[in-house]
Motif scaffolding. Structure first.
Motif, PDB file in Angstrom:
ATOM      1  N   ARG A   1       0.833  -1.203   0.000  1.00 60.10           N
ATOM      2  CA  ARG A   1       0.000   0.000   0.000  1.00 60.10           C
ATOM      3  C   ARG A   1       0.867   1.252   0.000  1.00 60.10           C
ATOM      4  N   LEU A   2       1.944   1.224   0.780  1.00 56.82           N
ATOM      5  CA  LEU A   2       2.865   2.360   0.795  1.00 56.82           C
ATOM      6  C   LEU A   2       3.480   2.588  -0.583  1.00 56.82           C
ATOM      7  N   GLN A   3       3.852   1.512  -1.256  1.00 61.86           N
ATOM      8  CA  GLN A   3       4.449   1.645  -2.577  1.00 61.86           C
ATOM      9  C   GLN A   3       3.473   2.285  -3.548  1.00 61.86           C
ATOM     10  N   SER A   4       2.199   1.878  -3.467  1.00 59.70           N
ATOM     11  CA  SER A   4       1.180   2.451  -4.342  1.00 59.70           C
ATOM     12  C   SER A   4       0.958   3.924  -4.029  1.00 59.70           C
ATOM     13  N   GLU A   5       0.850   4.235  -2.731  1.00 56.03           N
ATOM     14  CA  GLU A   5       0.619   5.629  -2.332  1.00 56.03           C
ATOM     15  C   GLU A   5       1.815   6.504  -2.693  1.00 56.03           C
ATOM     16  N   THR A   6       3.018   5.970  -2.511  1.00 65.60           N
ATOM     17  CA  THR A   6       4.218   6.740  -2.837  1.00 65.60           C
ATOM     18  C   THR A   6       4.290   7.015  -4.329  1.00 65.60           C
TER      19      THR A   6
ATOM     20  N   ARG B   1      -1.290  34.482  -7.396  1.00 63.86           N
ATOM     21  CA  ARG B   1      -1.898  33.783  -6.260  1.00 63.86           C
ATOM     22  C   ARG B   1      -1.886  32.264  -6.499  1.00 63.86           C
ATOM     23  N   GLU B   2      -2.171  31.870  -7.738  1.00 64.72           N
ATOM     24  CA  GLU B   2      -2.180  30.452  -8.048  1.00 64.72           C
ATOM     25  C   GLU B   2      -0.784  29.848  -7.929  1.00 64.72           C
ATOM     26  N   VAL B   3       0.239  30.605  -8.348  1.00 68.14           N
ATOM     27  CA  VAL B   3       1.616  30.129  -8.219  1.00 68.14           C
ATOM     28  C   VAL B   3       1.947  29.876  -6.753  1.00 68.14           C
ATOM     29  N   VAL B   4       1.584  30.828  -5.890  1.00 64.44           N
ATOM     30  CA  VAL B   4       1.867  30.689  -4.459  1.00 64.44           C
ATOM     31  C   VAL B   4       1.147  29.472  -3.882  1.00 64.44           C
ATOM     32  N   GLU B   5      -0.150  29.302  -4.251  1.00 62.23           N
ATOM     33  CA  GLU B   5      -0.924  28.192  -3.723  1.00 62.23           C
ATOM     34  C   GLU B   5      -0.396  26.853  -4.238  1.00 62.23           C
ATOM     35  N   ARG B   6      -0.055  26.817  -5.519  1.00 60.17           N
ATOM     36  CA  ARG B   6       0.472  25.570  -6.084  1.00 60.17           C
ATOM     37  C   ARG B   6       1.830  25.224  -5.470  1.00 60.17           C
ATOM     38  N   GLN B   7       2.637  26.223  -5.192  1.00 61.92           N
ATOM     39  CA  GLN B   7       3.911  25.966  -4.551  1.00 61.92           C
ATOM     40  C   GLN B   7       3.698  25.389  -3.154  1.00 61.92           C
ATOM     41  N   ARG B   8       2.707  25.928  -2.458  1.00 60.54           N
ATOM     42  CA  ARG B   8       2.396  25.410  -1.122  1.00 60.54           C
ATOM     43  C   ARG B   8       1.955  23.951  -1.187  1.00 60.54           C
ATOM     44  N   ARG B   9       1.054  23.637  -2.124  1.00 58.90           N
ATOM     45  CA  ARG B   9       0.584  22.269  -2.256  1.00 58.90           C
ATOM     46  C   ARG B   9       1.708  21.331  -2.703  1.00 58.90           C
ATOM     47  N   LEU B  10       2.578  21.845  -3.569  1.00 62.00           N
ATOM     48  CA  LEU B  10       3.694  21.035  -4.031  1.00 62.00           C
ATOM     49  C   LEU B  10       4.627  20.700  -2.873  1.00 62.00           C
ATOM     50  N   ASP B  11       4.922  21.698  -2.045  1.00 58.45           N
ATOM     51  CA  ASP B  11       5.782  21.456  -0.880  1.00 58.45           C
ATOM     52  C   ASP B  11       5.147  20.424   0.056  1.00 58.45           C
ATOM     53  N   GLN B  12       3.805  20.524   0.216  1.00 57.60           N
ATOM     54  CA  GLN B  12       3.101  19.579   1.079  1.00 57.60           C
ATOM     55  C   GLN B  12       3.182  18.168   0.508  1.00 57.60           C
ATOM     56  N   ARG B  13       2.966  18.021  -0.795  1.00 55.96           N
ATOM     57  CA  ARG B  13       3.047  16.712  -1.435  1.00 55.96           C
ATOM     58  C   ARG B  13       4.459  16.132  -1.306  1.00 55.96           C
ATOM     59  N   ARG B  14       5.468  16.989  -1.468  1.00 54.59           N
ATOM     60  CA  ARG B  14       6.840  16.513  -1.338  1.00 54.59           C
ATOM     61  C   ARG B  14       7.116  16.029   0.074  1.00 54.59           C
ATOM     62  N   ALA B  15       6.589  16.751   1.063  1.00 52.07           N
ATOM     63  CA  ALA B  15       6.780  16.338   2.452  1.00 52.07           C
ATOM     64  C   ALA B  15       6.083  14.999   2.710  1.00 52.07           C
ATOM     65  N   GLU B  16       4.852  14.842   2.178  1.00 44.28           N
ATOM     66  CA  GLU B  16       4.129  13.585   2.338  1.00 44.28           C
ATOM     67  C   GLU B  16       4.896  12.439   1.664  1.00 44.28           C
ATOM     68  N   THR B  17       5.422  12.725   0.469  1.00 41.41           N
ATOM     69  CA  THR B  17       6.166  11.698  -0.250  1.00 41.41           C
ATOM     70  C   THR B  17       7.414  11.295   0.524  1.00 41.41           C
ATOM     71  N   SER B  18       8.112  12.266   1.072  1.00 40.14           N
ATOM     72  CA  SER B  18       9.317  11.952   1.851  1.00 40.14           C
ATOM     73  C   SER B  18       8.971  11.088   3.062  1.00 40.14           C
ATOM     74  N   ALA B  19       7.848  11.419   3.731  1.00 39.97           N
ATOM     75  CA  ALA B  19       7.436  10.638   4.895  1.00 39.97           C
ATOM     76  C   ALA B  19       7.077   9.210   4.489  1.00 39.97           C
ATOM     77  N   LYS B  20       6.346   9.074   3.378  1.00 42.15           N
ATOM     78  CA  LYS B  20       5.979   7.737   2.899  1.00 42.15           C
ATOM     79  C   LYS B  20       7.208   6.923   2.521  1.00 42.15           C
ATOM     80  N   LEU B  21       8.148   7.566   1.878  1.00 42.36           N
ATOM     81  CA  LEU B  21       9.375   6.865   1.492  1.00 42.36           C
ATOM     82  C   LEU B  21      10.147   6.399   2.724  1.00 42.36           C
ATOM     83  N   ALA B  22      10.144   7.238   3.759  1.00 42.62           N
ATOM     84  CA  ALA B  22      10.815   6.843   5.003  1.00 42.62           C
ATOM     85  C   ALA B  22      10.102   5.650   5.638  1.00 42.62           C
ATOM     86  N   ASP B  23       8.749   5.686   5.654  1.00 44.42           N
ATOM     87  CA  ASP B  23       7.986   4.550   6.181  1.00 44.42           C
ATOM     88  C   ASP B  23       8.261   3.294   5.369  1.00 44.42           C
ATOM     89  N   LEU B  24       8.327   3.456   4.051  1.00 43.99           N
ATOM     90  CA  LEU B  24       8.562   2.320   3.174  1.00 43.99           C
ATOM     91  C   LEU B  24       9.925   1.688   3.449  1.00 43.99           C
TER      92      LEU B  24
END
Length: 354
Positions: free
Chosen positions: A80-85, A153-176
């Motif tokens: 499941r982690l591999q799929s989510e990552t 405004r969209e650039v700022v918001e997308r950058q925020r979401r991108l940073d969040q996704r990267r953080a989630e991905t890093s956490a998932k990779l660490a769990d994996l």
């Protein structure tokens, strides 16, 4: 599926000519060193008794099965982690592409302003040679400015979401990575227990090992048949057509070898046999006995019907399928093949109807 009241017992002949320990040890998230078998009594020169070996091997197999079910759960989590990552990494790539596009648009606007000498667009419009179109162009300017601000405004918001996704991905990779490390460690621990069991069995010699396997099969048959030569599965029908199909699939695998982590079609562990059998009926069960314990409706053992799952032991590390007449079909442990067994041979934790 019509259930005969009395039927010959498939797989009741000696279930193995030699006790085969599988090296396909698929392992657990936690097997502690404290669970290992006790030392054999007496000096190293004293030959171990058959009773001592049997008891210690059974203990090692039980520890291995507990660990195997935890391993199955960990492996499912890893998948499941591999799929989510993978999904998160795809989202990051798409988000980065879109962010690059928006930044490109802003860069184009900035370059245009630079080429115009840095004059404010409103001043440029006022100095234009077409005063009649000024008001219309001013409205266009407002629209352009609003689009620019929205893009920013969209650039700022997308950058925020991108940073969040990267953080989630890093956490998932660490769990994996942690899951992979734990699986590797516990696979080694399970193999150690299998090796210990094999060493004990080897101390008996090939002939005695074969006798122990045959005796184990005879005892299981006697429990299932209540000491007779035929199996009485009663007349209670399965709870559904799907349950009948699942039971037929499980019974068809009597005689198949037990292998840790296997889900068929030729070898099985306890929960793997349930997983495989119900798949033949069009139902996908969770992979582990503990998860299968919550896959359906709980019923009492007195109300059990053919096809129901019977969960054994307090920690729910073993599972079989009710066949009727107080009998289950299950995959016991290495060396013992899929067979019928009395439901009373192990402590029942619960019965689940799907």
């Amino acid at each position: 599926m019509a259930m005969h009241r009395r039927t010959q017992l498939p797989g009741a002949h000696p279930l193995a000519r030699a006790l085969v320990l599988t090296a396909a040890a698929t392992t657990a998230l936690a097997v502690t060193a404290g669970g290992s078998a006790q030392a054999l009594p007496g000096s190293p020169a004293d030959p171990p008794s058959k009773r001592d070996v049997k008891a210690q091997v059974e203990q090692l197999y039980e520890e291995a099965e507990q660990a195997s079910e935890r391993f199955n759960a960990a492996q499912e989590y890893q998948h499941r982690l591999q799929s989510e990552t993978g999904s998160l990494q795809g989202q990051v790539a798409l988000a980065q592409d879109e962010l690059n596009r928006l930044r490109g648009e802003l860069a184009t606007v900035a370059a245009a302003e630079y080429r115009s000498g840095g004059i404010e667009p409103a001043v440029q419009l006022m100095l234009a040679s077409d005063p009649e179109g000024y008001l219309a162009r001013a409205r266009s300017l407002d629209q352009v400015a609003e689009r620019e601000h929205e893009t920013l405004r969209e650039v700022v918001e997308r950058q925020r979401r991108l940073d969040q996704r990267r953080a989630e991905t890093s956490a998932k990779l660490a769990d994996l990575e942690e899951a992979r490390r734990s699986l590797a460690e516990n696979k080694q621990q399970i193999q150690q227990r299998l090796n210990e069991a094999q060493k004990l069995l080897n101390s008996l010699g090939a002939t005695e090992r074969a006798r122990m396997v045959a005796q184990d099969a005879r005892e299981a048959e006697q429990r299932a048949t209540r000491g007779t030569d035929r199996l009485d599965l009663g007349t209670v029908p399965p709870a559904s057509d799907r349950a009948a199909d699942a039971l037929a699939a499980a019974v068809s695998k009597i005689g198949s070898a037990y292998v840790y982590g296997a889900t068929g079609p030729r070898t099985f562990d306890c929960s793997g046999l349930m997983y495989y059998s119900w798949r033949q009926a069009g139902v996908t069960l969770p992979r582990t006995s503990q998860a299968q314990a919550y896959a359906g409706q709980r019923v009492s053992l007195a109300d059990a019907r053919p096809g129901d799952l019977v969960i054994f032991y307090k920690d729910m590390h073993h599972v079989g399928m009710y066949a009727g007449g107080g009998v289950v079909v299950h995959a016991p442990y290495p060396g013992a093949r899929v067979r019928y067994e009395s439901v009373n041979a192990m402590p029942v934790s619960g019965v689940v109807r799907l």
